[in-house]
Design a protein around this motif. Structure first.
Motif, PDB file in Angstrom:
ATOM      1  N   VAL A  34      -3.706   2.008   2.502  1.00  0.00           N
ATOM      2  CA  VAL A  34      -2.337   1.444   2.668  1.00  0.00           C
ATOM      3  C   VAL A  34      -2.487  -0.175   2.555  1.00  0.00           C
ATOM      4  O   VAL A  34      -3.573  -0.635   2.791  1.00  0.00           O
ATOM      5  CB  VAL A  34      -1.333   1.961   3.657  1.00  0.00           C
ATOM      6  N   GLU A  35      -1.163  -0.621   1.928  1.00  0.00           N
ATOM      7  CA  GLU A  35      -1.166  -2.307   1.843  1.00  0.00           C
ATOM      8  C   GLU A  35      -0.072  -2.709   2.356  1.00  0.00           C
ATOM      9  O   GLU A  35       0.908  -2.323   1.803  1.00  0.00           O
ATOM     10  CB  GLU A  35      -1.471  -2.601   0.322  1.00  0.00           C
ATOM     11  N   GLY A  36       0.056  -3.594   3.468  1.00  0.00           N
ATOM     12  CA  GLY A  36       1.155  -4.227   3.863  1.00  0.00           C
ATOM     13  C   GLY A  36       0.990  -5.650   3.110  1.00  0.00           C
ATOM     14  O   GLY A  36       0.237  -5.996   2.967  1.00  0.00           O
ATOM     15  N   ALA A  49      -5.383   4.625   6.687  1.00  0.00           N
ATOM     16  CA  ALA A  49      -3.934   5.354   7.203  1.00  0.00           C
ATOM     17  C   ALA A  49      -4.514   5.523   8.819  1.00  0.00           C
ATOM     18  O   ALA A  49      -3.447   5.952   9.790  1.00  0.00           O
ATOM     19  CB  ALA A  49      -3.825   6.853   6.681  1.00  0.00           C
ATOM     20  N   ASP A  81       3.293  -4.638   8.830  1.00  0.00           N
ATOM     21  CA  ASP A  81       3.808  -3.724   7.601  1.00  0.00           C
ATOM     22  C   ASP A  81       2.529  -2.669   7.200  1.00  0.00           C
ATOM     23  O   ASP A  81       2.855  -1.515   6.996  1.00  0.00           O
ATOM     24  CB  ASP A  81       3.957  -4.758   6.408  1.00  0.00           C
ATOM     25  N   ALA A  82       1.168  -3.057   7.119  1.00  0.00           N
ATOM     26  CA  ALA A  82       0.216  -2.099   6.828  1.00  0.00           C
ATOM     27  C   ALA A  82       0.163  -0.995   8.127  1.00  0.00           C
ATOM     28  O   ALA A  82       0.148  -0.007   7.787  1.00  0.00           O
ATOM     29  CB  ALA A  82      -0.863  -3.107   6.913  1.00  0.00           C
ATOM     30  N   ASP A  84       2.662  -0.098   9.945  1.00  0.00           N
ATOM     31  CA  ASP A  84       3.714   0.863   9.808  1.00  0.00           C
ATOM     32  C   ASP A  84       3.546   1.875   8.816  1.00  0.00           C
ATOM     33  O   ASP A  84       3.895   2.925   8.807  1.00  0.00           O
ATOM     34  CB  ASP A  84       5.081   0.249   9.478  1.00  0.00           C
ATOM     35  N   LYS A  85       3.085   1.251   7.841  1.00  0.00           N
ATOM     36  CA  LYS A  85       2.560   2.433   6.418  1.00  0.00           C
ATOM     37  C   LYS A  85       1.783   3.287   6.771  1.00  0.00           C
ATOM     38  O   LYS A  85       1.600   4.402   6.582  1.00  0.00           O
ATOM     39  CB  LYS A  85       2.321   1.548   5.066  1.00  0.00           C
ATOM     40  N   ARG A  88       3.170   5.991   8.920  1.00  0.00           N
ATOM     41  CA  ARG A  88       3.912   7.033   8.254  1.00  0.00           C
ATOM     42  C   ARG A  88       3.042   7.926   7.357  1.00  0.00           C
ATOM     43  O   ARG A  88       3.328   9.115   7.545  1.00  0.00           O
ATOM     44  CB  ARG A  88       4.926   6.230   7.234  1.00  0.00           C
ATOM     45  N   VAL A  89       1.893   7.453   6.903  1.00  0.00           N
ATOM     46  CA  VAL A  89       0.969   8.613   6.247  1.00  0.00           C
ATOM     47  C   VAL A  89       0.365   9.389   7.206  1.00  0.00           C
ATOM     48  O   VAL A  89       0.292  10.414   6.657  1.00  0.00           O
ATOM     49  CB  VAL A  89      -0.100   7.319   5.285  1.00  0.00           C
TER      50      VAL A  89
END
Length: 113
Positions: A34-36, A49, A81-82, A84-85, A88-89
């Motif tokens: 993922v990228e924040g 993730a 942000d990363a 959080d992503k 979620r993943v």
């Protein structure tokens, strides 16, 4: 009707299957990226993730001593942000795995959320 021994053996096999699936999921999550971002993409953080940080990218325009505090804030925001992503993943992957086990909705196994 199954004997108690057969039921215990089936439960043990089910537990081993779940453990194997959890191990496979951890490996899978560590390979998903993922990228924040923050500052409109001026600062980017790549992570798995699972939340392992892979890299940080800071745009050259931010590399000024007088911008130090802002850069630090942007890096922090990009990390969050990363994360959080990644969360979620990870949650979505765990949900998919759990639904594939035929468990009722809302049933939580230890380590699955």
């Amino acid at each position: 009707m199954k004997s108690m021994e057969e039921m215990l053996q089936a439960a043990q096999q089910a537990a081993e299957t779940i453990q194997n699936q959890m191990n496979e999921m951890q490996v899978k999550l560590d390979s998903m990226e993922v990228e924040g971002q923050s500052g409109g993409g001026l600062v980017k953080v790549r992570a798995t993730a699972k939340g392992r940080i892979l890299g940080v990218s800071i745009d050259d325009s931010l590399m000024k001593p007088e911008e130090k505090q802002m850069v630090e804030d942007l890096v922090t925001a990009a990390f969050n942000d990363a994360r959080d992503k990644a969360d979620r993943v990870s949650a979505e992957q765990m949900k998919d795995m759990q639904s594939g086990m035929g468990l009722p909705p809302g049933f939580n196994l230890p380590g699955m959320g």
